[in-house]
Design an enzyme around this catalytic site. Structure first.
Site, PDB file in Angstrom:
ATOM      1  N   THR A 152       1.005  -1.215  -0.150  1.00 50.58           N
ATOM      2  CA  THR A 152       0.082   0.081  -0.034  1.00 50.58           C
ATOM      3  C   THR A 152       0.856   1.273  -0.012  1.00 50.58           C
ATOM      4  O   THR A 152       2.205   1.070   0.761  1.00 50.58           O
ATOM      5  CB  THR A 152      -0.815   0.092   1.268  1.00 50.58           C
ATOM      6  N   HIS A 153       0.527   2.252  -0.650  1.00 48.05           N
ATOM      7  CA  HIS A 153       1.426   3.534  -1.038  1.00 48.05           C
ATOM      8  C   HIS A 153       2.789   2.995  -1.374  1.00 48.05           C
ATOM      9  O   HIS A 153       3.745   3.600  -1.179  1.00 48.05           O
ATOM     10  CB  HIS A 153       1.679   4.126   0.404  1.00 48.05           C
ATOM     11  N   SER A 274      18.190  -0.426 -26.549  1.00 48.38           N
ATOM     12  CA  SER A 274      18.621   1.006 -26.643  1.00 48.38           C
ATOM     13  C   SER A 274      19.619   1.063 -27.893  1.00 48.38           C
ATOM     14  O   SER A 274      20.306   0.255 -27.703  1.00 48.38           O
ATOM     15  CB  SER A 274      19.218   1.325 -25.233  1.00 48.38           C
ATOM     16  N   LYS A 280      20.509  -2.655 -22.045  1.00 46.93           N
ATOM     17  CA  LYS A 280      19.110  -2.465 -21.733  1.00 46.93           C
ATOM     18  C   LYS A 280      18.238  -3.287 -22.510  1.00 46.93           C
ATOM     19  O   LYS A 280      18.360  -3.837 -23.656  1.00 46.93           O
ATOM     20  CB  LYS A 280      18.828  -0.936 -22.447  1.00 46.93           C
ATOM     21  N   ASN A 282      13.865  -2.599 -22.580  1.00 45.34           N
ATOM     22  CA  ASN A 282      13.130  -1.682 -22.379  1.00 45.34           C
ATOM     23  C   ASN A 282      11.497  -2.138 -22.379  1.00 45.34           C
ATOM     24  O   ASN A 282      11.172  -2.796 -23.576  1.00 45.34           O
ATOM     25  CB  ASN A 282      13.076  -0.569 -23.087  1.00 45.34           C
ATOM     26  N   GLU A 287       4.926   0.540 -21.663  1.00 48.44           N
ATOM     27  CA  GLU A 287       4.892   2.049 -21.522  1.00 48.44           C
ATOM     28  C   GLU A 287       3.870   2.491 -22.511  1.00 48.44           C
ATOM     29  O   GLU A 287       3.023   3.737 -22.348  1.00 48.44           O
ATOM     30  CB  GLU A 287       6.047   2.768 -21.827  1.00 48.44           C
ATOM     31  N   LYS A 322     -17.071  10.115 -35.250  1.00 48.11           N
ATOM     32  CA  LYS A 322     -16.307   8.689 -35.647  1.00 48.11           C
ATOM     33  C   LYS A 322     -14.782   8.346 -35.363  1.00 48.11           C
ATOM     34  O   LYS A 322     -14.488   7.490 -34.823  1.00 48.11           O
ATOM     35  CB  LYS A 322     -16.648   8.377 -37.252  1.00 48.11           C
TER      36      LYS A 322
HETATM   37  N1  ARG Z   1     -21.272  12.163 -43.113  1.00 52.20           N
HETATM   38  C1  ARG Z   1     -22.396  12.782 -42.200  1.00 52.20           C
HETATM   39  C2  ARG Z   1     -22.168  12.188 -40.900  1.00 52.20           C
HETATM   40  O1  ARG Z   1     -21.185  11.418 -40.813  1.00 52.20           O
HETATM   41  C3  ARG Z   1     -23.614  11.762 -42.718  1.00 52.20           C
HETATM   42  C4  ARG Z   1     -24.966  12.477 -42.259  1.00 52.20           C
HETATM   43  C5  ARG Z   1     -25.214  13.677 -42.863  1.00 52.20           C
HETATM   44  N2  ARG Z   1     -26.527  14.423 -42.872  1.00 52.20           N
HETATM   45  C6  ARG Z   1     -26.609  15.633 -43.281  1.00 52.20           C
HETATM   46  N3  ARG Z   1     -27.736  15.938 -42.919  1.00 52.20           N
HETATM   47  N4  ARG Z   1     -25.686  16.318 -43.490  1.00 52.20           N
HETATM   48  O2  ARG Z   1     -22.643  12.647 -39.796  1.00 52.20           O
END
Ligand code: ARG
Length: 457
Positions: A152-153, A274, A280, A282, A287, A322
């Site tokens: 601990t610690h 290294s 070394k 590593n 990491e 995305k």
């Molecule tokens: N490429 C757009 C996205 O990834 C798709 C939806 C676009 N819709 C719009 N009304 N422009 O969100």
């Protein structure tokens, strides 16, 4: 696709900032699957003719085959994967392609595609975690009675077993997997048919598309459905916690592999050398797992901040949903694989661990417990007496069980010969046999339970 009301085309900057095809082409399989489900439903409902539906379906298969063979072409004028696919479909099958987008918008399309993608990512992450748990449980079974210092610690606290320590990570991953299962169940509602934001006047069958895509039911509110990215956030939140756990495990390996500790020899396959210091080796993989956790957590933060100011329903900001999810998923998959290899292929230096457990007065609590049990001394007083014994041992540079009976009796005359059996590290771990404790017998029970849960014979 939308130029009807415009006098001029977009500027080069507009085309570039607008294009999501460089990254959303990763959704092509989901986009094809969702379009096929949609057009089958349109055909079944008589919204498009059976002939057109069949032509579109075959055309989508042909586009998919091209993507599979040649990759997805990146034309910024076509903005995203949805328009790229529709445009190629039109080249292949002609005007019938224009009927695919009936009763649909890119807004419900992208929400559906992305959900399908995240759902698969969850399944892959879960499978990766199961493999890592398997590696942890296997090593824990081998090391149910390998003694090491527990900290601990990061100060020596009490002896524990390596098996127990590794199973702590099994438990963390068990919670992570249950978070993924929750997220998967919660997100499993189909947005398709929500159209742009308000639903559609066409007599669509949302239950049919939902079922065809493996969702439990259609989403209940079209405004929510096109503006919701909770499913991506749920995944990123779960991913962040997983990354955090992997990072902690990586940190342990980094510490254990350092020369002053010397608890573990990592496999050459997950280490680097290294260019200047020949001696070394590593722990770069560990990491980087620790480093990647920062980026995964950053992805969750990025998407939360993207979403937090958006009014209903869809805003183009959401196109930025995305990249963080894709990045987090690939960093996480690599990190899980690296940690699985590290756990499975490391050699634990159990002699060295045991030695370290004997240093640092790790059995001081056992002395105190012995005084409580055998001499009926209240724990607080026993704590004080033991403190005096540790102080003396420290002055002499000796371990607790190297103090003579005379020396111990001088500290408290109620101590007798039997105390020595309590002061060994073996006695210490064996004594901690409470449920979930570090005693080898308990660790083996935990290993058995974990093996059953993982389906390991
Ligand atoms: N490429 C757009 C996205 O990834 C798709 C939806 C676009 N819709 C719009 N009304 N422009 O969100």
């Amino acid at each position: 696709m939308w130029g009807g009301r415009f006098a001029e085309g977009p500027s080069a900057i507009m085309r570039e900032i607008n294009a999501s095809i460089p990254f959303d082409k990763a959704l092509w399989r989901q986009d094809i699957a969702a379009s096929k489900a949609h057009v089958a439903m349109l055909g079944a409902q008589g919204i498009v003719s059976a002939d057109d539906a069949a032509t579109i379906t075959d055309g989508l298969d042909a586009v998919a085959a091209e993507y599979e063979r040649d990759g997805v072409p990146e034309n910024w004028d076509l903005e995203d994967i949805h328009m790229t696919t529709e445009s190629r479909l039109a080249e292949l099958i002609g005007p019938a392609a224009g009927r695919l987008h009936t009763a649909r918008s890119r807004n419900d399309q992208v929400a559906t595609d992305f959900k399908l993608w995240v759902r698969e990512a969850i399944e892959q992450t879960d499978a990766g975690l199961a493999a890592l748990q398997h590696a942890l449980v296997t090593q824990a079974g081998r090391h149910a009675d390998s003694i090491m210092p527990g900290f601990t610690h990061l100060q020596t606290a009490q002896p524990v077993t390596l098996g127990h320590h590794l199973l702590a990570y099994y438990e963390m991953l068990r919670r992570d997997r249950s978070r993924l299962a929750d997220a998967r169940a919660r997100m499993n509602e189909c947005p398709l048919g929500s159209a742009a934001l308000a639903g559609t006047g066409f007599p669509i069958d949302r239950d049919a598309t939902s079922e065809a895509l493996g969702f439990a039911r259609p989403t209940a509110n079209s405004l929510d459905a096109v503006s919701d990215r909770d499913f991506a956030l749920d995944y990123l939140m779960a991913a962040s916690q997983i990354a955090l756990h992997l990072s902690r495990l990586a940190e342990e390996f980094i510490i254990w592999a350092s020369q002053p500790f010397g608890f573990v020899r990592m496999a050459d396959s997950l280490s680097t050398g290294s260019s200047i210091m020949p001696q070394k080796k590593n722990p770069d993989a560990a990491e980087l797992v620790r480093g990647h956790a920062g980026r995964v957590i950053g992805s969750a933060t990025a998407l939360m901040i993207t979403m937090k100011g958006l009014p209903l329903a869809y805003s183009k900001d959401m196109q930025d949903d995305k990249p963080p999810v894709f990045e987090a998923a690939s960093l996480l998959a690599l990190s899980i694989a690296a940690m699985t290899g590290m756990v499975a292929d490391s050699t634990f230096k159990t002699d060295r661990m045991r030695q370290a457990a004997e240093l640092g007065y790790a059995t001081a609590t056992d002395l105190a417990d012995w005084l409580v049990r055998e001499a009926d001394i209240p724990f607080r007083e026993a704590h004080h007496i033991t403190g005096a014994a540790v102080k003396l041992a420290e002055q002499k540079g000796a371990a607790l069980d190297e103090l003579s009976m005379e020396e111990l009796k001088a500290i408290d005359e109620r101590i007798d010969e039997r105390v020595y059996t309590a002061l060994s590290v073996e006695a210490s771990v064996a004594a901690r046999s409470s449920y979930g404790g570090t005693a080898p017998e308990q660790v083996m029970r935990q290993v058995e339970t974990a093996r059953k849960a993982l389906g390991i014979a």
